[in-house]
Motif scaffolding. Structure first.
Motif, mmCIF file in Angstrom:
data_model
loop_
_atom_site.group_PDB
_atom_site.id
_atom_site.type_symbol
_atom_site.label_atom_id
_atom_site.label_comp_id
_atom_site.label_asym_id
_atom_site.label_seq_id
_atom_site.Cartn_x
_atom_site.Cartn_y
_atom_site.Cartn_z
ATOM 1 N N TYR A 255 31.496 44.859 28.994
ATOM 2 C CA TYR A 255 31.327 43.508 29.536
ATOM 3 C C TYR A 255 32.488 42.606 29.135
ATOM 4 O O TYR A 255 32.964 41.787 29.931
ATOM 5 N N GLN A 256 32.955 42.746 27.920
ATOM 6 C CA GLN A 256 34.094 41.942 27.483
ATOM 7 C C GLN A 256 35.340 42.272 28.296
ATOM 8 O O GLN A 256 36.088 41.370 28.704
ATOM 9 N N ASN A 257 35.566 43.560 28.523
ATOM 10 C CA ASN A 257 36.724 43.942 29.334
ATOM 11 C C ASN A 257 36.594 43.425 30.764
ATOM 12 O O ASN A 257 37.578 42.980 31.371
ATOM 13 N N ALA A 258 35.357 43.495 31.314
ATOM 14 C CA ALA A 258 35.157 42.969 32.666
ATOM 15 C C ALA A 258 35.400 41.468 32.720
ATOM 16 O O ALA A 258 35.999 40.949 33.672
ATOM 17 N N ASN A 259 34.971 40.753 31.692
ATOM 18 C CA ASN A 259 35.219 39.312 31.649
ATOM 19 C C ASN A 259 36.706 39.009 31.563
ATOM 20 O O ASN A 259 37.216 38.089 32.220
ATOM 21 N N LEU A 260 37.420 39.787 30.743
ATOM 22 C CA LEU A 260 38.864 39.574 30.635
ATOM 23 C C LEU A 260 39.560 39.846 31.966
ATOM 24 O O LEU A 260 40.473 39.115 32.366
ATOM 25 N N GLU A 261 39.123 40.909 32.653
ATOM 26 C CA GLU A 261 39.724 41.217 33.948
ATOM 27 C C GLU A 261 39.419 40.118 34.958
ATOM 28 O O GLU A 261 40.289 39.725 35.765
ATOM 29 N N LEU A 262 38.194 39.605 34.926
ATOM 30 C CA LEU A 262 37.841 38.517 35.837
ATOM 31 C C LEU A 262 38.651 37.259 35.532
ATOM 32 O O LEU A 262 39.118 36.574 36.454
ATOM 33 N N LYS A 263 38.837 36.961 34.255
ATOM 34 C CA LYS A 263 39.663 35.810 33.891
ATOM 35 C C LYS A 263 41.097 35.995 34.379
ATOM 36 O O LYS A 263 41.734 35.055 34.852
ATOM 37 N N ARG A 264 41.606 37.232 34.258
ATOM 38 C CA ARG A 264 42.972 37.487 34.709
ATOM 39 C C ARG A 264 43.101 37.303 36.220
ATOM 40 O O ARG A 264 44.068 36.714 36.706
ATOM 41 N N LYS A 265 42.092 37.782 36.958
ATOM 42 C CA LYS A 265 42.144 37.608 38.408
ATOM 43 C C LYS A 265 42.035 36.137 38.800
ATOM 44 O O LYS A 265 42.728 35.675 39.725
ATOM 45 N N MET A 266 41.173 35.410 38.113
ATOM 46 C CA MET A 266 41.067 33.980 38.400
ATOM 47 C C MET A 266 42.365 33.252 38.085
ATOM 48 O O MET A 266 42.791 32.358 38.829
ATOM 49 N N GLN A 267 43.020 33.668 36.996
ATOM 50 C CA GLN A 267 44.303 33.051 36.665
ATOM 51 C C GLN A 267 45.351 33.378 37.724
ATOM 52 O O GLN A 267 46.152 32.507 38.114
ATOM 53 N N MET A 268 45.350 34.625 38.217
ATOM 54 C CA MET A 268 46.288 34.985 39.281
ATOM 55 C C MET A 268 46.003 34.196 40.547
ATOM 56 O O MET A 268 46.939 33.740 41.235
ATOM 57 N N ALA A 269 44.717 34.006 40.874
ATOM 58 C CA ALA A 269 44.385 33.215 42.060
ATOM 59 C C ALA A 269 44.847 31.774 41.910
ATOM 60 O O ALA A 269 45.370 31.170 42.858
ATOM 61 N N ARG A 270 44.677 31.217 40.706
ATOM 62 C CA ARG A 270 45.157 29.850 40.479
ATOM 63 C C ARG A 270 46.673 29.768 40.594
ATOM 64 O O ARG A 270 47.224 28.814 41.150
ATOM 65 N N ASP A 271 47.356 30.774 40.039
ATOM 66 C CA ASP A 271 48.816 30.771 40.137
ATOM 67 C C ASP A 271 49.282 30.886 41.578
ATOM 68 O O ASP A 271 50.244 30.217 41.990
ATOM 69 N N GLU A 272 48.613 31.736 42.361
ATOM 70 C CA GLU A 272 48.998 31.867 43.766
ATOM 71 C C GLU A 272 48.759 30.569 44.530
ATOM 72 O O GLU A 272 49.577 30.159 45.361
#
Length: 753
Positions: A624-641
């Motif tokens: 679950y922690q890894n999934a949360n980190l991956e979700l945070k990374r994707k959200m950060q990429m979406a914000r950057d885009e």
């Protein structure tokens, strides 16, 4: 109501918004009941009024619950001036006070109060009577200060409680209650600590800000516009300033460069010094405890006060001297303040843990000696009783022999080792309280007075140089609080009154230390942010709880209880009271169930199953922690885009301008009939105003893009015999109108309809 809901989005000035808001609220307040229809009008008005009153009641009740939180204003005031790291100590102290209140309720309500209300009074049996040889000095101040005399033979300690199975009219089972409460204290504390850790883990974070634009958010969103008190406003201002300092320190630590090889060497050297200090302190405590056992065999009147209290004094001085020494050595490591605090806490934890277990090992050596002495006294007492019965039977020639008539104060009794262990824990707790309060009074208050009033007539600046104002020692106070609680957990089984003493200590510490930190201390030079969850403190407390449980379990399961004091006297082991209750007071099948439940063949598979469940839950948590980190990374990429898309919008528009410049200067579509210019076309304008067709794509800056334009259209009408006519709106309007002989024709013009 609709205007009130959408007023925030109106592009009006604030003055107009406020005016309209007040008018709308007054109108709604007056006519809201008129919105109902027919007979339901009054009912509707009643529902609206009750809904409003319920909302107001809930808001007031929430405010009341917040106001009922003990010492909330004091802690907020400390946090505003000293930061969240210092405030976390007082929050932890308040939590410990609440925990000890519950433990005191259990111990007082189920052990102390039944013995006082339903047990035998003082002086009725030997265990509740001061021996005749000690009665002359039983009320001396020096004796009471060492918890001897009447204190020793009171409800404060283990030896006072009777061993009868039931007492009073209610047939209260005091020995069973004593054992269950002694074990239940650990069970309740374990449950509360784990539950608190689980709740804090939801908050997460290590004290840093994961979001972006930290300083911008702090600058524009930190102020609380509901503040109406000047003092509260000053506290909020100080809190915002402290928050900026914390964030600046975090940013500086993230950008700091260091010489990694030199840093590693200094950290290894610092740890070597600290290990030597820990080993020396452990050896010193073991030596002092062994020496105190030799002093105990001598006449107490010939000993000085230091020789009587040498163990407590040495342990308190080690707890006072070693933490500043560790902090000085830690300057070599140059960790981030938050990481340095955790290292400091871990080292002081190792110091206190080593000192406490060294003290326990030496104390249990003394317990074994007292058990041997008790066996000798017990055998001598049995021999004396046999001689008495034999002589009485011979002299009076009867077998009806009465028991010897001996006053309780003159009965020979053995050393009650449980009471002696309880006295040692109480003396350690009192000594720790005295040293802590004197340290604050002398080390902080007197130091602050000297700096404040002698700074004007001294040779150097006392505030900037030596001694300066003191800083609040977070690590020392936290570890002192944790290990004091560890002593309470271990000593409560041998001294039931110790829990009440600790409640008074925590209550006075809250007021005393809040006063000291606000009047005598200054904020840390490097202000840092505490962890968002206090799980580091809770983790240390959980470890201390587990280590405190071991000596008590060893006592219950292994050591025989004293034969003439305490609720378990006359039994081979303390836990025999449970088996006795099962056999005599419960049905037989419950005894069989208990026997099967304690079978090693069932316990071992249950333990293995628990270990597997813990492993599975741990693996699931990591996933679950890894999934949360991956979700945070994707959200950060979406914000950057999204941010890049907004930033590149202007450059994209410039590219479209360049493409417009590359369009051909003539249209390849056949010229339509001459018509009047469209209404949007002005003479001299560069682009015609083109109306948008329904469903068509948006034009870029007035550029009319044609779908059917072909750069190589086939010429199926033959040779050109006339010049083209004037161009219409569908054509390209970039160049001048076509003249004679310019452009390409497509045959004769079509007849007009």
């Amino acid at each position: 109501k609709k205007l009130i809901a959408t007023l925030r989005n109106k592009p009006w000035r604030m003055k107009r918004r406020l005016k309209l808001l007040k008018e709308c609220q007054a109108f709604v307040e007056k006519f809201e009941g008129a919105l109902g229809k027919g007979k339901g009008r009054k009912l509707y008005a009643y529902k609206v009024i009750m809904a409003k009153k319920m909302i107001k009641f809930n808001r007031d009740f929430d405010n009341f619950k917040t106001a009922c939180i003990p010492w909330e204003r004091k802690i907020k005031e400390v946090e505003s001036h000293f930061g969240s790291s210092v405030a976390s100590y007082f929050i932890f102290l308040r939590w410990m006070y609440g925990l000890n209140l519950v433990l005191f309720g259990l111990m007082f309500g189920l052990v102390v109060l039944p013995e006082v209300m339903m047990g035998l009074p003082y002086g009725s049996i030997p265990r509740k009577t001061v021996p005749r040889a000690q009665q002359a000095k039983a009320m001396d101040y020096s004796v009471l200060l060492d918890f001897g005399g009447y204190c020793k033979y009171s409800v404060l300690f283990y030896g006072y409680y009777n061993d009868e199975r039931t007492i009073g009219l209610l047939q209260f089972r005091l020995p069973l209650s004593y054992l269950l409460v002694g074990v239940g204290i650990f069970g309740y504390s374990l449950m509360v600590v784990i539950r608190t850790m689980a709740r804090n883990s939801d908050e997460g974070g290590d004290g840093g800000d994961d979001g972006q634009f930290t300083f911008t958010f702090k600058m524009f969103t930190s102020w609380d516009y509901l503040i109406g008190n000047p003092e509260t406003a000053d506290n909020k201002y100080a809190s915002i300033t402290t928050s900026f300092k914390e964030s600046i320190v975090d940013e500086q630590e993230n950008q700091k460069d260091e010489n990694i090889h030199l840093r590693r060497f200094l950290r290894v050297l610092a740890n070597l010094f600290i290990l030597c200090s820990l080993g020396g302190s452990g050896f010193l405590i073991y030596f002092v405890v062994k020496r105190s056992q030799d002093f105990a065999k001598l006449d107490q009147n010939t000993l000085s006060w230091y020789e009587k209290n040498e163990v407590e004094v040495v342990m308190s001085l080690l707890g006072l001297v070693c933490p500043p020494l560790f902090e000085t050595i830690a300057e070599l490591e140059e960790y981030h303040p938050r990481i340095a605090l955790k290292w400091q806490l871990g080292r002081i934890f190792a110091l206190f843990l080593g000192n406490l277990y060294t003290f326990l090992f030496a104390l249990f050596d003394d317990v074994n000696e007292k058990l041997e002495q008790e066996k000798y006294i017990k055998n001598a007492t049995i021999w004396g009783l046999k001689e008495y019965y034999a002589n009485y039977s011979t002299f009076h020639n009867t077998t009806d022999i009465p028991p010897p008539d001996i006053p309780p104060a003159d009965v020979i009794r053995g050393p009650c080792w449980e009471t002696d262990v309880g006295i040692e824990f109480v003396k350690l707790t009192v000594s720790d309280i005295q040293v802590t309060y004197l340290t604050i009074l002398i080390g902080d208050f007197v130091r602050a007075v000297i700096v404040r009033f002698l700074n004007y007539c001294w040779c150097w600046d006392l505030e900037a140089g030596f001694p300066s104002y003191g800083e609040f020692d977070i690590s020392g106070n936290v570890l002192g609080l944790i290990f004091n609680q560890g002593m309470i957990w271990m000593g409560a089984f041998y001294a039931p009154g110790l829990v009440g003493l600790n409640v008074l200590r925590l209550l006075s510490s809250m007021y005393y230390q809040c006063w000291a930190v606000m009047s005598c201390n200054v904020p840390h030079e490097r202000v840092f942010k505490a962890s968002k969850s206090n799980n580091f403190y809770m983790g240390l407390l959980l470890l201390v709880l587990f280590l405190s449980l071991l000596p008590v379990v060893y006592t219950i399961m292994t050591l025989p209880p004293s034969s003439d004091c305490g609720p378990f006297s006359g039994r081979a082991q303390m836990y025999d009271v449970v088996m006795e209750t099962i056999e005599k007071d419960l049905p037989a099948f419950i005894g069989n169930i208990f026997t099967y439940a304690t079978n090693p063949g069932l316990i071992i598979p249950a333990v293995l199953l628990m270990v597997l469940a813990i492993y599975y839950l741990n693996a699931t948590s990591k996933n679950y922690q890894n999934a949360n980190l991956e979700l945070k990374r994707k959200m950060q990429m979406a914000r950057d885009e999204e941010k890049n898309r907004r930033n590149n919008k202007e450059s994209t528009n410039q590219v479209m301008h360049d493409l417009v410049g590359l369009l051909p200067n003539r249209s390849l579509i056949p010229p339509p009939a001459e018509e009047a210019p469209p209404p949007g076309h002005e003479k001299g304008s560069k682009f015609p105003k083109v109306a948008k067709r329904p469903g068509a794509a948006d034009n870029v800056k007035g550029v009319n893009l044609q779908k059917d334009v072909s750069l190589a259209a086939p010429n199926s009408r033959g040779a050109v015999t006339r010049p083209p006519g004037p161009r219409g709106p569908p054509g390209n309007a970039r160049g001048p109108p076509p003249g004679p002989g310019r452009g390409r024709g497509r045959g004769a013009p079509r007849p007009k309809c």
